[in-house]
Scaffold this motif. Structure first.
Motif, PDB file in Angstrom:
ATOM      1  N   ILE A 108      18.196  -4.765  17.694  1.00 31.08           N
ATOM      2  CA  ILE A 108      19.191  -5.840  17.718  1.00 31.08           C
ATOM      3  C   ILE A 108      20.510  -5.341  17.143  1.00 31.08           C
ATOM      4  O   ILE A 108      21.579  -5.613  17.701  1.00 31.08           O
ATOM      5  CB  ILE A 108      18.678  -7.083  16.967  1.00 31.08           C
ATOM      6  N   LYS A 109      20.457  -4.602  16.054  1.00 32.86           N
ATOM      7  CA  LYS A 109      21.688  -4.054  15.468  1.00 32.86           C
ATOM      8  C   LYS A 109      22.398  -3.146  16.464  1.00 32.86           C
ATOM      9  O   LYS A 109      23.620  -3.221  16.617  1.00 32.86           O
ATOM     10  CB  LYS A 109      21.370  -3.295  14.179  1.00 32.86           C
ATOM     11  N   GLN A 110      21.638  -2.306  17.138  1.00 30.92           N
ATOM     12  CA  GLN A 110      22.224  -1.433  18.157  1.00 30.92           C
ATOM     13  C   GLN A 110      22.860  -2.270  19.267  1.00 30.92           C
ATOM     14  O   GLN A 110      23.991  -1.993  19.690  1.00 30.92           O
ATOM     15  CB  GLN A 110      21.148  -0.516  18.739  1.00 30.92           C
ATOM     16  N   MET A 111      22.141  -3.278  19.731  1.00 30.69           N
ATOM     17  CA  MET A 111      22.628  -4.149  20.797  1.00 30.69           C
ATOM     18  C   MET A 111      23.934  -4.833  20.377  1.00 30.69           C
ATOM     19  O   MET A 111      24.920  -4.832  21.121  1.00 30.69           O
ATOM     20  CB  MET A 111      21.561  -5.204  21.108  1.00 30.69           C
ATOM     21  N   VAL A 112      23.951  -5.400  19.187  1.00 26.79           N
ATOM     22  CA  VAL A 112      25.116  -6.140  18.699  1.00 26.79           C
ATOM     23  C   VAL A 112      26.294  -5.202  18.447  1.00 26.79           C
ATOM     24  O   VAL A 112      27.424  -5.484  18.864  1.00 26.79           O
ATOM     25  CB  VAL A 112      24.747  -6.940  17.424  1.00 26.79           C
ATOM     26  N   ASP A 113      26.049  -4.101  17.775  1.00 35.34           N
ATOM     27  CA  ASP A 113      27.142  -3.173  17.456  1.00 35.34           C
ATOM     28  C   ASP A 113      27.801  -2.616  18.709  1.00 35.34           C
ATOM     29  O   ASP A 113      29.034  -2.579  18.808  1.00 35.34           O
ATOM     30  CB  ASP A 113      26.633  -2.018  16.588  1.00 35.34           C
ATOM     31  N   THR A 153      25.741 -11.539  10.622  1.00 34.58           N
ATOM     32  CA  THR A 153      25.424 -12.891  11.094  1.00 34.58           C
ATOM     33  C   THR A 153      24.858 -12.825  12.507  1.00 34.58           C
ATOM     34  O   THR A 153      23.887 -13.523  12.831  1.00 34.58           O
ATOM     35  CB  THR A 153      26.669 -13.794  11.050  1.00 34.58           C
ATOM     36  N   MET A 154      25.441 -11.984  13.348  1.00 32.90           N
ATOM     37  CA  MET A 154      24.948 -11.838  14.712  1.00 32.90           C
ATOM     38  C   MET A 154      23.575 -11.163  14.743  1.00 32.90           C
ATOM     39  O   MET A 154      22.736 -11.525  15.564  1.00 32.90           O
ATOM     40  CB  MET A 154      25.950 -11.042  15.574  1.00 32.90           C
ATOM     41  N   TYR A 155      23.335 -10.210  13.844  1.00 26.93           N
ATOM     42  CA  TYR A 155      21.995  -9.609  13.764  1.00 26.93           C
ATOM     43  C   TYR A 155      20.974 -10.704  13.459  1.00 26.93           C
ATOM     44  O   TYR A 155      19.923 -10.780  14.093  1.00 26.93           O
ATOM     45  CB  TYR A 155      21.893  -8.563  12.652  1.00 26.93           C
ATOM     46  N   ALA A 156      21.294 -11.536  12.465  1.00 27.46           N
ATOM     47  CA  ALA A 156      20.378 -12.605  12.053  1.00 27.46           C
ATOM     48  C   ALA A 156      20.191 -13.624  13.175  1.00 27.46           C
ATOM     49  O   ALA A 156      19.074 -14.101  13.412  1.00 27.46           O
ATOM     50  CB  ALA A 156      20.887 -13.282  10.785  1.00 27.46           C
ATOM     51  N   PHE A 157      21.274 -13.970  13.872  1.00 27.76           N
ATOM     52  CA  PHE A 157      21.216 -14.935  14.964  1.00 27.76           C
ATOM     53  C   PHE A 157      20.253 -14.449  16.058  1.00 27.76           C
ATOM     54  O   PHE A 157      19.334 -15.169  16.456  1.00 27.76           O
ATOM     55  CB  PHE A 157      22.619 -15.145  15.538  1.00 27.76           C
ATOM     56  N   TRP A 158      20.464 -13.233  16.541  1.00 30.16           N
ATOM     57  CA  TRP A 158      19.636 -12.728  17.629  1.00 30.16           C
ATOM     58  C   TRP A 158      18.211 -12.431  17.175  1.00 30.16           C
ATOM     59  O   TRP A 158      17.271 -12.572  17.956  1.00 30.16           O
ATOM     60  CB  TRP A 158      20.280 -11.508  18.287  1.00 30.16           C
ATOM     61  N   ASN A 159      18.030 -12.047  15.924  1.00 32.57           N
ATOM     62  CA  ASN A 159      16.682 -11.823  15.401  1.00 32.57           C
ATOM     63  C   ASN A 159      15.900 -13.132  15.386  1.00 32.57           C
ATOM     64  O   ASN A 159      14.719 -13.167  15.737  1.00 32.57           O
ATOM     65  CB  ASN A 159      16.756 -11.223  13.995  1.00 32.57           C
ATOM     66  N   LYS A 160      16.577 -14.215  15.022  1.00 32.62           N
ATOM     67  CA  LYS A 160      15.940 -15.540  15.031  1.00 32.62           C
ATOM     68  C   LYS A 160      15.627 -15.962  16.467  1.00 32.62           C
ATOM     69  O   LYS A 160      14.549 -16.473  16.760  1.00 32.62           O
ATOM     70  CB  LYS A 160      16.862 -16.556  14.347  1.00 32.62           C
ATOM     71  N   ILE A 161      16.573 -15.755  17.370  1.00 31.20           N
ATOM     72  CA  ILE A 161      16.393 -16.148  18.774  1.00 31.20           C
ATOM     73  C   ILE A 161      15.256 -15.367  19.438  1.00 31.20           C
ATOM     74  O   ILE A 161      14.404 -15.955  20.101  1.00 31.20           O
ATOM     75  CB  ILE A 161      17.708 -15.914  19.568  1.00 31.20           C
ATOM     76  N   LEU A 162      15.256 -14.055  19.261  1.00 32.72           N
ATOM     77  CA  LEU A 162      14.301 -13.210  19.990  1.00 32.72           C
ATOM     78  C   LEU A 162      12.931 -13.101  19.331  1.00 32.72           C
ATOM     79  O   LEU A 162      11.928 -12.980  20.025  1.00 32.72           O
ATOM     80  CB  LEU A 162      14.876 -11.805  20.175  1.00 32.72           C
ATOM     81  N   ILE A 194      25.636  -8.424  29.459  1.00 35.80           N
ATOM     82  CA  ILE A 194      24.601  -7.963  30.385  1.00 35.80           C
ATOM     83  C   ILE A 194      24.736  -6.470  30.661  1.00 35.80           C
ATOM     84  O   ILE A 194      23.742  -5.733  30.656  1.00 35.80           O
ATOM     85  CB  ILE A 194      24.635  -8.794  31.684  1.00 35.80           C
ATOM     86  N   GLU A 195      25.950  -6.017  30.878  1.00 30.35           N
ATOM     87  CA  GLU A 195      26.178  -4.585  31.110  1.00 30.35           C
ATOM     88  C   GLU A 195      25.701  -3.772  29.904  1.00 30.35           C
ATOM     89  O   GLU A 195      25.074  -2.717  30.061  1.00 30.35           O
ATOM     90  CB  GLU A 195      27.676  -4.352  31.354  1.00 30.35           C
ATOM     91  N   ASN A 196      25.978  -4.266  28.718  1.00 31.46           N
ATOM     92  CA  ASN A 196      25.571  -3.579  27.493  1.00 31.46           C
ATOM     93  C   ASN A 196      24.045  -3.494  27.385  1.00 31.46           C
ATOM     94  O   ASN A 196      23.498  -2.434  27.078  1.00 31.46           O
ATOM     95  CB  ASN A 196      26.168  -4.286  26.277  1.00 31.46           C
ATOM     96  N   ILE A 197      23.375  -4.598  27.648  1.00 26.42           N
ATOM     97  CA  ILE A 197      21.907  -4.600  27.599  1.00 26.42           C
ATOM     98  C   ILE A 197      21.346  -3.658  28.653  1.00 26.42           C
ATOM     99  O   ILE A 197      20.486  -2.811  28.360  1.00 26.42           O
ATOM    100  CB  ILE A 197      21.343  -6.024  27.794  1.00 26.42           C
ATOM    101  N   ASP A 198      21.824  -3.787  29.882  1.00 26.70           N
ATOM    102  CA  ASP A 198      21.295  -2.976  30.982  1.00 26.70           C
ATOM    103  C   ASP A 198      21.497  -1.471  30.772  1.00 26.70           C
ATOM    104  O   ASP A 198      20.743  -0.671  31.306  1.00 26.70           O
ATOM    105  CB  ASP A 198      21.917  -3.400  32.311  1.00 26.70           C
ATOM    106  N   SER A 199      22.501  -1.099  29.999  1.00 27.30           N
ATOM    107  CA  SER A 199      22.761   0.324  29.763  1.00 27.30           C
ATOM    108  C   SER A 199      21.858   0.918  28.681  1.00 27.30           C
ATOM    109  O   SER A 199      21.806   2.134  28.531  1.00 27.30           O
ATOM    110  CB  SER A 199      24.231   0.540  29.396  1.00 27.30           C
ATOM    111  N   GLN A 200      21.140   0.044  27.941  1.00 30.13           N
ATOM    112  CA  GLN A 200      20.356   0.548  26.805  1.00 30.13           C
ATOM    113  C   GLN A 200      18.889   0.134  26.792  1.00 30.13           C
ATOM    114  O   GLN A 200      18.067   0.810  26.177  1.00 30.13           O
ATOM    115  CB  GLN A 200      20.959   0.032  25.500  1.00 30.13           C
ATOM    116  N   PHE A 201      18.587  -1.000  27.410  1.00 23.68           N
ATOM    117  CA  PHE A 201      17.252  -1.568  27.278  1.00 23.68           C
ATOM    118  C   PHE A 201      16.727  -2.058  28.623  1.00 23.68           C
ATOM    119  O   PHE A 201      17.503  -2.391  29.512  1.00 23.68           O
ATOM    120  CB  PHE A 201      17.274  -2.768  26.307  1.00 23.68           C
ATOM    121  N   GLU A 202      15.401  -2.128  28.702  1.00 21.88           N
ATOM    122  CA  GLU A 202      14.762  -2.778  29.832  1.00 21.88           C
ATOM    123  C   GLU A 202      13.431  -3.327  29.347  1.00 21.88           C
ATOM    124  O   GLU A 202      12.819  -2.797  28.436  1.00 21.88           O
ATOM    125  CB  GLU A 202      14.567  -1.826  31.003  1.00 21.88           C
ATOM    126  N   GLY A 203      13.052  -4.444  29.947  1.00 20.29           N
ATOM    127  CA  GLY A 203      11.783  -5.049  29.567  1.00 20.29           C
ATOM    128  C   GLY A 203      11.917  -6.546  29.342  1.00 20.29           C
ATOM    129  O   GLY A 203      12.971  -7.147  29.586  1.00 20.29           O
TER     130      GLY A 203
END
Length: 125
Positions: free
Chosen positions: A10-15, A45-54, A86-95
């Motif tokens: 998540i930190k990688q995704m957000v940063d 704050t964004m790390y915590a937000f997405w960690n809670k969501i995911l 979406i571009e950021n996610i698609d360039s680093q992660f899948e699943g």
């Protein structure tokens, strides 16, 4: 590529996402010049937000929509935000989690944009 599996992902995704936002001519002004975001507090704050969501983990508490009310943002800004996300996610992660986070980001942008439009219409803003 791997899926989003933990807080480090998540930190990688957000940063990396906000690095791209800060380089984007359409969005960087809103974050840096208008809202004057303090990145040292915003990113955790964004790390915590997405960690809670995911992962339903962490201690995020807040009302993210309220912070968007005074911003000079329109549908085109939400569209750009989603495209970069979406571009950021698609360039680093899948699943499964990668797909979920993209869907949730699109949903959040859609809801925020509609709520802002309703508020502006009601208040003639």
């Amino acid at each position: 590529m791997k899926d989003i599996q933990n807080l480090n992902d998540i930190k990688q995704m957000v940063d990396t996402f906000y690095d791209k936002v800060n380089q984007d001519a359409e969005l960087s002004y809103i974050f840096n010049d208008f809202a004057k975001i303090n990145w040292k507090t915003h990113l955790p704050t964004m790390y915590a937000f997405w960690n809670k969501i995911l992962f339903s983990e962490g201690n995020y508490r807040g009302n993210p929509f309220e912070k968007h009310i005074p911003l000079p943002i329109e549908e085109k800004h939400f569209d750009r935000w989603v495209a970069i996300f979406i571009e950021n996610i698609d360039s680093q992660f899948e699943g499964e989690k990668a797909e979920e986070v993209k869907m949730r980001a699109q949903s959040i942008a859609y809801v925020f944009n509609n709520k802002l439009n309703m508020l502006r219409t009601e208040n003639h803003l």
